[in-house]
Design a protein around this motif. Structure first.
Motif, short mmCIF file in Angstrom:
data_model
loop_
_atom_site.label_atom_id
_atom_site.label_comp_id
_atom_site.label_asym_id
_atom_site.label_seq_id
_atom_site.Cartn_x
_atom_site.Cartn_y
_atom_site.Cartn_z
N ARG A 336 -2.96 6.22 -7.76
CA ARG A 336 -3.37 6.86 -6.51
C ARG A 336 -4.44 6.07 -5.76
NH1 ARG A 336 -2.16 11.16 -9.93
NH2 ARG A 336 -0.72 12.69 -9.03
N ASP A 337 -5.28 5.36 -6.49
CA ASP A 337 -6.38 4.63 -5.85
C ASP A 337 -6.04 3.18 -5.54
OD1 ASP A 337 -7.94 6.91 -6.08
OD2 ASP A 337 -8.72 6.32 -8.03
N LEU A 338 -4.89 2.72 -5.97
CA LEU A 338 -4.53 1.31 -5.82
C LEU A 338 -4.39 0.94 -4.34
CD1 LEU A 338 -3.64 -1.39 -7.07
CD2 LEU A 338 -1.30 -0.47 -7.13
N THR A 339 -5.12 -0.09 -3.94
CA THR A 339 -5.05 -0.54 -2.55
C THR A 339 -3.95 -1.58 -2.38
OG1 THR A 339 -6.61 -2.37 -2.89
CG2 THR A 339 -7.55 -0.22 -2.33
N GLU A 340 -3.47 -1.70 -1.17
CA GLU A 340 -2.46 -2.72 -0.88
C GLU A 340 -3.00 -4.12 -1.14
OE1 GLU A 340 -0.63 -2.48 2.92
OE2 GLU A 340 -0.12 -0.34 2.73
N GLU A 341 -4.29 -4.31 -0.90
CA GLU A 341 -4.90 -5.61 -1.12
C GLU A 341 -4.86 -5.98 -2.61
OE1 GLU A 341 -9.18 -7.93 -0.42
OE2 GLU A 341 -8.99 -5.77 -0.06
N SER A 342 -5.22 -5.03 -3.49
CA SER A 342 -5.19 -5.31 -4.93
C SER A 342 -3.76 -5.53 -5.42
CB SER A 342 -5.83 -4.16 -5.71
OG SER A 342 -7.22 -4.16 -5.54
N TRP A 343 -2.84 -4.73 -4.93
CA TRP A 343 -1.44 -4.87 -5.32
C TRP A 343 -0.92 -6.26 -4.95
CZ3 TRP A 343 2.41 -2.77 -8.04
CH2 TRP A 343 3.73 -3.11 -7.72
N SER A 344 -1.17 -6.66 -3.71
CA SER A 344 -0.69 -7.96 -3.25
C SER A 344 -1.37 -9.10 -3.98
CB SER A 344 -0.94 -8.08 -1.74
OG SER A 344 -0.61 -9.37 -1.28
N LEU A 345 -2.70 -8.99 -4.19
CA LEU A 345 -3.43 -10.07 -4.84
C LEU A 345 -2.99 -10.26 -6.29
CD1 LEU A 345 -5.63 -12.20 -4.53
CD2 LEU A 345 -7.32 -10.46 -5.21
N ALA A 346 -2.77 -9.15 -7.01
CA ALA A 346 -2.32 -9.25 -8.40
C ALA A 346 -0.98 -9.96 -8.49
CB ALA A 346 -2.22 -7.86 -9.02
N LEU A 347 -0.05 -9.62 -7.62
CA LEU A 347 1.27 -10.26 -7.65
C LEU A 347 1.19 -11.73 -7.23
CD1 LEU A 347 3.42 -7.37 -6.14
CD2 LEU A 347 3.51 -8.22 -8.49
#
Length: 485
Positions: A336-347
């Protein structure tokens, strides 16, 4: 020790030998027992392999056990070791006194016969005037170890202990007078890893060291266990990477820096790549030890930067034999707290960075090449301790590993993955500062402990080295059985 004039004597009870004669014996390759602050100590000329071999024989110890270097002045630290401004300040403030520092050695100054071939040197300073006179006579430093033959027993090694245990095996035993209160002995600090570590409590309190060496961690209860694990490493003691060129991403700190150190020790020409310019200091440290290392600034998400770095590596050595895709991004955000920035950066970092590296390295690797992707046990088994983006991106590394292994097999290039459990690194520090979380990490693991950096290093080195040359396309869990639950 009492500061009375010494009355040196030969072990056989013959004519007294003065300090000048003792220095002459040392220069001729003999071993002399002399008083230090809290012990009687065997010392030898560190430039003389035969002399240090005599210490090992008298000690009845294998030459794999490193000696200590005693210095006469803190200014000599730079001569024998790779030191930082913080270490210089520490030595200047606390020297002479009850302090031993474990530091990366300068191989050209301290031979393998002194340090058992290790890339580190234990440096001690002492106040005793007899020992200081001998050190001065040898040019400021000597190789040494306490004069008890077994390495065990009481904290204070007296003159009679020394005579009884090793007196018949050395050229002279020097009397330093009546022993004073031994106190707590030397405080020992290890400055060779990612964090400065307190090895043993002693006369110098931790409170006096901490302001000068920020981040020091008290590991006195576990250091010997950690050291044994480090020394048991196959790569450390039985090099399998001699002459091979290796590129380690994310190599400036954490497990990446330890991978770089061990690879260099194992005989590889190591190229360290990282966005963090601090990796240059690591390369300088390894070079100062007589090892081969070079640093490259690299953002693993940039395919063009990858091509440039790989060209530089290949141009430097004419080849690239091993790539370790270690660079990573860690986050612990829930769904629920995951940001698009973190999602994109991790990938982009964890999956895309490895993809960029595989493609760039494969263009210059030949038969016998090896690529090792550092994935995670949480790419196999889910946990709320780590973030959704981290788990997804590390999990995606596994089919990438298998696909690349199949497609590159015809070129003689192997591709494998290591999947470690949760380890304490600068990225995961927050999890391990919480006692409840730390206890949970351990309780979830069937083997009952968190993964050690040396568990990961040995697995990665096994897959990188020729001893695994028929293994490709596998993911090795290094997790204490976590993924088996």
């Amino acid at each position: 020790m009492a500061q009375t004039p010494p009355s040196p004597a030969t072990p056989g009870g013959g004519a007294a030998a003065g300090l000048r004669e003792a220095v002459d014996l040392l220069r001729r390759g003999q071993v002399v027992v002399a008083p230090s602050d809290t012990h009687y100590t065997m010392i030898a000329d560190p430039a003389n392999p035969e002399a240090t071999a005599r210490i090992y024989a008298a000690k009845e110890r294998d030459a794999d056990f490193p000696l200590t270097v005693f210095l006469d002045a803190p200014e000599l630290l730079d001569t024998v070791a790779v030191v930082t401004d913080e270490v210089r300040a520490l030595a200047k403030k606390l020297w002479p006194g009850y302090l031993t520092l474990i530091l990366p050695k300068r191989a050209e100054a301290v031979g393998a016969h002194v340090t058992a071939g290790l890339p580190t040197v234990a440096v001690a300073c002492h106040r005793n005037p007899v020992l200081r006179t001998l050190l001065t006579g040898l040019g400021g430093y000597a190789a040494c170890t306490s004069a008890n033959r077994s390495g065990q027993g009481g904290d204070l090694i007296t003159l009679e202990d020394a005579r009884k245990q090793v007196g018949d095996r050395v050229a002279a035993v020097l009397d330093g007078g009546e022993p004073a209160d031994a106190g707590l002995g030397n405080t020992i600090v290890d400055l060779t890893g990612e964090r400065p570590v307190l090895v043993r409590h002693g006369e110098v309190p931790l409170a006096d060291i901490a302001p000068l060496i920020p981040g020091i961690e008290d590991r006195t209860a576990h250091y010997k266990e950690d050291l044994k694990r480090r020394q048991r490493s196959t790569a450390t003691w039985r090099p399998t990477m001699e002459g091979r060129t290796v590129l380690v991403t994310g190599g400036a700190r954490g497990r990446g820096s330890e991978l770089a150190r061990v690879l260099a020790l194992a005989g590889a020409r190591v190229h360290i790549a990282d966005r963090d310019p601090g990796g240059a200091a690591l390369a300088e440290e390894l070079t100062g030890q007589g090892l081969t290392a070079r640093f490259h600034i690299l953002d693993v998400t940039d395919a063009h930067a990858w091509a440039t770095t790989v060209r530089e590596v290949a141009a430097d050595t004419g080849r690239l034999d091993v790539l370790i895709n270690n660079a990573g991004y860690f986050e612990a955000e829930n769904l629920r707290d995951l940001t698009e920035e973190s999602w994109s950066l991790a990938l982009r970092v964890n999956t895309g960075g490895a993809f960029n590296g595989i493609r760039a390295a494969a263009a210059v690797m030949g038969p016998g090449g090896s690529i090792v992707n550092i994935s995670s046990a949480f790419g196999i088994s889910a946990s709320d301790l780590v973030g959704v983006a981290y788990q997804t991106s590390k999990g995606a590394l596994l089919p990438l590993t298998r696909a690349a292994a199949v497609r590159l097999a015809g070129d003689g290039i192997r591709v494998n993955a290591v999947c470690p459990g949760l380890i304490r690194t600068p990225m995961t520090e927050g999890l391990f500062t919480d006692p409840l979380t730390r206890d949970r990490v351990r309780s979830d693991v069937p083997l009952g402990r968190e993964v050690s950096i040396w568990d990961i290093v040995d697995a990665a080195l096994f897959l990188a080295s020729p001893v695994s040359d028929y293994i490709t396309g596998v993911a090795v869990p290094v997790d204490g059985g976590l993924c088996a639950c």
